[in-house]
Design a protein around this motif. Structure first.
Motif, PDB file in Angstrom:
ATOM      1  N   TYR A  56      -4.788  47.852   0.110  1.00 63.42           N
ATOM      2  CA  TYR A  56      -4.246  49.538  -0.713  1.00 63.42           C
ATOM      3  C   TYR A  56      -4.214  50.775   0.797  1.00 63.42           C
ATOM      4  O   TYR A  56      -3.461  50.833   1.349  1.00 63.42           O
ATOM      5  N   VAL A  57      -5.300  50.229   1.206  1.00 63.57           N
ATOM      6  CA  VAL A  57      -6.103  50.708   2.499  1.00 63.57           C
ATOM      7  C   VAL A  57      -4.949  50.650   3.787  1.00 63.57           C
ATOM      8  O   VAL A  57      -4.171  51.597   4.495  1.00 63.57           O
ATOM      9  N   VAL A  58      -4.339  49.322   3.715  1.00 67.59           N
ATOM     10  CA  VAL A  58      -3.904  48.288   5.096  1.00 67.59           C
ATOM     11  C   VAL A  58      -2.013  49.384   4.572  1.00 67.59           C
ATOM     12  O   VAL A  58      -1.507  49.610   5.944  1.00 67.59           O
ATOM     13  N   LEU A  59      -1.798  49.034   3.163  1.00 67.97           N
ATOM     14  CA  LEU A  59      -0.684  49.875   3.703  1.00 67.97           C
ATOM     15  C   LEU A  59      -0.079  51.820   3.715  1.00 67.97           C
ATOM     16  O   LEU A  59       0.256  51.699   4.387  1.00 67.97           O
ATOM     17  N   GLY A  60      -2.108  52.055   3.871  1.00 67.56           N
ATOM     18  CA  GLY A  60      -1.878  53.161   3.806  1.00 67.56           C
ATOM     19  C   GLY A  60      -1.741  53.878   5.062  1.00 67.56           C
ATOM     20  O   GLY A  60      -0.919  54.449   5.683  1.00 67.56           O
ATOM     21  N   GLU A  61      -2.330  53.003   5.680  1.00 64.54           N
ATOM     22  CA  GLU A  61      -2.870  53.323   7.094  1.00 64.54           C
ATOM     23  C   GLU A  61      -1.077  52.610   8.214  1.00 64.54           C
ATOM     24  O   GLU A  61      -0.612  53.069   8.677  1.00 64.54           O
ATOM     25  N   ALA A  85      -9.842  56.365   1.763  1.00 61.96           N
ATOM     26  CA  ALA A  85      -8.738  56.394  -0.292  1.00 61.96           C
ATOM     27  C   ALA A  85      -9.376  56.078  -1.079  1.00 61.96           C
ATOM     28  O   ALA A  85     -11.158  56.481  -1.455  1.00 61.96           O
ATOM     29  N   THR A  86      -9.179  56.576  -2.428  1.00 60.86           N
ATOM     30  CA  THR A  86      -9.666  57.142  -3.737  1.00 60.86           C
ATOM     31  C   THR A  86      -8.971  55.863  -4.471  1.00 60.86           C
ATOM     32  O   THR A  86      -7.154  56.257  -5.092  1.00 60.86           O
ATOM     33  N   ILE A 114      -0.991  59.196   1.038  1.00 59.49           N
ATOM     34  CA  ILE A 114       0.317  57.936   0.490  1.00 59.49           C
ATOM     35  C   ILE A 114      -0.413  57.427  -0.260  1.00 59.49           C
ATOM     36  O   ILE A 114      -1.605  57.842  -0.554  1.00 59.49           O
ATOM     37  N   VAL A 115       0.172  57.923  -1.805  1.00 54.78           N
ATOM     38  CA  VAL A 115      -0.024  57.861  -2.803  1.00 54.78           C
ATOM     39  C   VAL A 115       0.829  56.062  -3.250  1.00 54.78           C
ATOM     40  O   VAL A 115       2.404  55.465  -3.340  1.00 54.78           O
ATOM     41  N   VAL A 116       0.067  55.143  -3.689  1.00 53.80           N
ATOM     42  CA  VAL A 116       0.375  53.516  -3.825  1.00 53.80           C
ATOM     43  C   VAL A 116       0.296  53.727  -5.634  1.00 53.80           C
ATOM     44  O   VAL A 116      -0.587  54.023  -6.109  1.00 53.80           O
ATOM     45  N   THR A 117       1.033  53.238  -6.291  1.00 52.24           N
ATOM     46  CA  THR A 117       1.568  52.490  -7.674  1.00 52.24           C
ATOM     47  C   THR A 117       2.122  51.546  -7.787  1.00 52.24           C
ATOM     48  O   THR A 117       2.716  51.049  -7.146  1.00 52.24           O
ATOM     49  N   ASP A 118       1.840  51.296  -8.843  1.00 47.18           N
ATOM     50  CA  ASP A 118       1.945  49.364  -9.304  1.00 47.18           C
ATOM     51  C   ASP A 118       3.818  49.948  -9.795  1.00 47.18           C
ATOM     52  O   ASP A 118       4.359  50.813  -9.684  1.00 47.18           O
ATOM     53  N   GLU A 119       3.714  48.581 -10.565  1.00 45.07           N
ATOM     54  CA  GLU A 119       5.529  48.391 -11.186  1.00 45.07           C
ATOM     55  C   GLU A 119       5.444  49.699 -12.213  1.00 45.07           C
ATOM     56  O   GLU A 119       6.612  49.349 -12.826  1.00 45.07           O
ATOM     57  N   ARG A 123      -0.426  55.334 -11.209  1.00 44.43           N
ATOM     58  CA  ARG A 123      -1.137  55.385  -9.514  1.00 44.43           C
ATOM     59  C   ARG A 123      -2.519  54.570  -9.513  1.00 44.43           C
ATOM     60  O   ARG A 123      -3.289  54.429 -10.309  1.00 44.43           O
ATOM     61  N   CYS A 124      -1.918  53.512  -8.437  1.00 41.93           N
ATOM     62  CA  CYS A 124      -3.644  52.485  -8.229  1.00 41.93           C
ATOM     63  C   CYS A 124      -4.575  53.521  -7.200  1.00 41.93           C
ATOM     64  O   CYS A 124      -5.738  53.342  -7.446  1.00 41.93           O
ATOM     65  N   SER A 125      -3.786  54.021  -6.094  1.00 35.07           N
ATOM     66  CA  SER A 125      -4.808  54.477  -4.967  1.00 35.07           C
ATOM     67  C   SER A 125      -4.126  55.426  -4.902  1.00 35.07           C
ATOM     68  O   SER A 125      -2.455  55.702  -4.011  1.00 35.07           O
ATOM     69  N   THR A 126      -5.369  56.378  -3.429  1.00 35.23           N
ATOM     70  CA  THR A 126      -5.066  57.859  -2.876  1.00 35.23           C
ATOM     71  C   THR A 126      -5.090  57.912  -1.755  1.00 35.23           C
ATOM     72  O   THR A 126      -6.557  57.733  -1.674  1.00 35.23           O
TER      73      THR A 126
END
Length: 137
Positions: A56-61, A85-86, A114-119, A123-126
């Motif tokens: 998640y952090v790699v995607l956000g960064e 990241a949370t 960066i807000v990461v969501t599943d399909e 929300r999975c990670s911020t």
């Protein structure tokens, strides 16, 4: 302000980097203020089958740094100086989507969330990243 397609052209010339390539990150939109990318869960999991928190952090960064560098412009470089990241959910299959939104676009600092969501849209990670902008030497 440059268009999002101009951002994708710029990113195609620059590339996302070897780690992003290895993790299967695909950039869909890029501008200084709004960017979107996806990443597969498969191949990026912990031993118990959950998407690794570091993924998640790699995607956000990747998203935040590319957006900051696009904002910085020619002759400048944006370097990450803080990231956090949370994780509030765990993807186990499919793809996740990161949506990067600028919080601050300054002359010397940028901050992106960066807000990461599943399909399913859960929300999975911020992730929040701060980048320092400096002239290339």
């Amino acid at each position: 302000m440059p268009s999002r397609s101009a951002g994708l052209d710029w990113a195609a010339e620059r590339g996302l980097g070897a780690l992003a390539d290895r993790m299967g990150i695909e950039l869909l939109e890029l501008s200084a203020d709004h960017s979107v990318a996806t990443m597969p869960v498969e191949g990026n999991t912990q031993p118990v089958g959950l998407l690794h928190g570091g993924a998640y952090v790699v995607l956000g960064e990747s998203l935040g740094s590319m957006s900051a560098n696009f904002h910085a412009g020619r002759g400048h470089l944006a370097l990450g100086v803080d990231i956090n990241a949370t994780h509030t959910g765990s993807a186990t299959s499919g793809i996740v989507t990161g949506v990067c939104t600028a919080i601050h676009l300054g002359r010397t600092l940028t901050v992106h969330e960066i807000v990461v969501t599943d399909e399913s849209g859960r929300r999975c990670s911020t992730v929040r990243i701060t980048n320092l902008i400096k002239p290339l030497l």
